[in-house]
Design a protein around this motif. Structure first.
Motif, mmCIF file in Angstrom:
data_model
loop_
_atom_site.group_PDB
_atom_site.id
_atom_site.type_symbol
_atom_site.label_atom_id
_atom_site.label_comp_id
_atom_site.label_asym_id
_atom_site.label_seq_id
_atom_site.Cartn_x
_atom_site.Cartn_y
_atom_site.Cartn_z
ATOM 1 N N LEU A 137 0.813 -1.213 0.000
ATOM 2 C CA LEU A 137 0.000 0.000 0.000
ATOM 3 C C LEU A 137 0.848 1.265 0.000
ATOM 4 O O LEU A 137 0.457 2.271 -0.592
ATOM 5 C CB LEU A 137 -0.948 -0.005 1.189
ATOM 6 N N SER A 138 2.006 1.229 0.667
ATOM 7 C CA SER A 138 2.841 2.438 0.692
ATOM 8 C C SER A 138 3.374 2.769 -0.702
ATOM 9 O O SER A 138 3.392 3.940 -1.096
ATOM 10 C CB SER A 138 3.992 2.268 1.680
ATOM 11 N N VAL A 139 3.767 1.772 -1.456
ATOM 12 C CA VAL A 139 4.254 2.016 -2.819
ATOM 13 C C VAL A 139 3.106 2.446 -3.728
ATOM 14 O O VAL A 139 3.249 3.361 -4.548
ATOM 15 C CB VAL A 139 4.974 0.766 -3.368
ATOM 16 N N ALA A 140 1.944 1.827 -3.569
ATOM 17 C CA ALA A 140 0.789 2.207 -4.391
ATOM 18 C C ALA A 140 0.350 3.640 -4.079
ATOM 19 O O ALA A 140 0.032 4.412 -4.984
ATOM 20 C CB ALA A 140 -0.360 1.240 -4.154
ATOM 21 N N TYR A 141 0.354 4.010 -2.807
ATOM 22 C CA TYR A 141 -0.022 5.372 -2.421
ATOM 23 C C TYR A 141 0.996 6.383 -2.958
ATOM 24 O O TYR A 141 0.624 7.437 -3.480
ATOM 25 C CB TYR A 141 -0.114 5.486 -0.906
ATOM 26 N N ALA A 142 2.282 6.045 -2.855
ATOM 27 C CA ALA A 142 3.317 6.943 -3.351
ATOM 28 C C ALA A 142 3.193 7.148 -4.856
ATOM 29 O O ALA A 142 3.407 8.250 -5.358
ATOM 30 C CB ALA A 142 4.705 6.388 -3.014
ATOM 31 N N SER A 143 2.801 6.111 -5.572
ATOM 32 C CA SER A 143 2.673 6.255 -7.019
ATOM 33 C C SER A 143 1.433 7.060 -7.410
ATOM 34 O O SER A 143 1.364 7.590 -8.507
ATOM 35 C CB SER A 143 2.633 4.882 -7.691
ATOM 36 N N VAL A 166 0.158 9.776 -5.479
ATOM 37 C CA VAL A 166 0.189 11.175 -5.048
ATOM 38 C C VAL A 166 1.283 12.003 -5.716
ATOM 39 O O VAL A 166 1.213 13.228 -5.707
ATOM 40 C CB VAL A 166 0.342 11.297 -3.510
ATOM 41 N N CYS A 167 2.287 11.365 -6.272
ATOM 42 C CA CYS A 167 3.372 12.150 -6.863
ATOM 43 C C CYS A 167 3.105 12.393 -8.353
ATOM 44 O O CYS A 167 2.331 11.666 -8.984
ATOM 45 C CB CYS A 167 4.702 11.439 -6.659
ATOM 46 N N PRO A 168 3.745 13.406 -8.910
ATOM 47 C CA PRO A 168 3.583 13.672 -10.346
ATOM 48 C C PRO A 168 4.114 12.510 -11.198
ATOM 49 O O PRO A 168 4.958 11.744 -10.752
ATOM 50 C CB PRO A 168 4.426 14.924 -10.579
ATOM 51 N N MET A 169 3.609 12.410 -12.391
ATOM 52 C CA MET A 169 3.954 11.303 -13.278
ATOM 53 C C MET A 169 5.458 11.218 -13.542
ATOM 54 O O MET A 169 6.012 10.124 -13.627
ATOM 55 C CB MET A 169 3.197 11.447 -14.593
ATOM 56 N N VAL A 170 6.113 12.362 -13.639
ATOM 57 C CA VAL A 170 7.548 12.373 -13.936
ATOM 58 C C VAL A 170 8.355 11.757 -12.796
ATOM 59 O O VAL A 170 9.342 11.055 -13.015
ATOM 60 C CB VAL A 170 8.024 13.827 -14.187
ATOM 61 N N LEU A 171 7.932 11.976 -11.547
ATOM 62 C CA LEU A 171 8.670 11.480 -10.387
ATOM 63 C C LEU A 171 8.199 10.121 -9.894
ATOM 64 O O LEU A 171 8.778 9.566 -8.959
ATOM 65 C CB LEU A 171 8.549 12.484 -9.245
ATOM 66 N N TYR A 230 10.834 7.270 -9.702
ATOM 67 C CA TYR A 230 11.866 7.481 -8.686
ATOM 68 C C TYR A 230 11.326 7.269 -7.276
ATOM 69 O O TYR A 230 11.997 6.686 -6.426
ATOM 70 C CB TYR A 230 12.450 8.887 -8.819
ATOM 71 N N LEU A 231 10.117 7.727 -7.017
ATOM 72 C CA LEU A 231 9.551 7.591 -5.683
ATOM 73 C C LEU A 231 9.222 6.145 -5.348
ATOM 74 O O LEU A 231 9.496 5.687 -4.237
ATOM 75 C CB LEU A 231 8.302 8.461 -5.536
ATOM 76 N N THR A 232 8.661 5.414 -6.272
ATOM 77 C CA THR A 232 8.355 4.013 -5.991
ATOM 78 C C THR A 232 9.636 3.188 -5.846
ATOM 79 O O THR A 232 9.705 2.305 -4.990
ATOM 80 C CB THR A 232 7.467 3.411 -7.089
ATOM 81 N N ILE A 278 13.586 0.550 -2.213
ATOM 82 C CA ILE A 278 14.967 0.498 -1.749
ATOM 83 C C ILE A 278 15.039 0.714 -0.239
ATOM 84 O O ILE A 278 15.841 0.080 0.452
ATOM 85 C CB ILE A 278 15.833 1.529 -2.511
ATOM 86 N N CYS A 279 14.186 1.576 0.296
ATOM 87 C CA CYS A 279 14.152 1.777 1.752
ATOM 88 C C CYS A 279 13.766 0.499 2.473
ATOM 89 O O CYS A 279 14.326 0.177 3.523
ATOM 90 C CB CYS A 279 13.199 2.909 2.105
ATOM 91 N N TRP A 280 12.807 -0.253 1.934
ATOM 92 C CA TRP A 280 12.443 -1.538 2.534
ATOM 93 C C TRP A 280 13.622 -2.507 2.487
ATOM 94 O O TRP A 280 13.893 -3.223 3.451
ATOM 95 C CB TRP A 280 11.254 -2.147 1.811
#
Length: 63
Positions: free
Chosen positions: A17-23, A25-30, A33-35, A40-42
Motif C-alpha cells: 500500500l505504501s508504494v501504491a499510495y506513493a505512485s 500522489v506524486c507527479p507522473m515524472v517522479l 523514482y519515488l516508488t 529500496i528503503c524496505w
C-alpha cells in the motif's frame, strides 16, 4: 511460525500500500523514482536488521 505468518500479512499489505499510495500522489515524472526509493528503503531496512541480528547472535550478555 504462526506468529511470523500472522505478522507477514500486515507487513506485506503495508509495503504494498505504501508504494501504491506513493505512485498515486506524486507527479507522473517522479513516480518511477519515488516508488523505487520506497522499495529500496524496505530493502535497506531488511539488510540493516539482518546485520544487527547477526552482530548480536554471538553476544554473551544476559540482558
Amino acid at each position: 511460525m504462526a506468529g511470523n505468518i500472522l505478522l507477514g500479512f500486515p507487513w506485506g499489505a503495508f509495503q504494498t500500500l505504501s508504494v501504491a499510495y506513493a505512485s498515486e500522489v506524486c507527479p507522473m515524472v517522479l513516480r518511477v523514482y519515488l516508488t523505487t526509493y520506497a522499495n529500496i528503503c524496505w530493502i535497506f531496512g531488511q539488510l540493516l536488521s539482518a546485520g544487527v541480528m547477526r552482530a548480536f547472535v554471538s553476544s554473551t550478555s544476559e540482558k
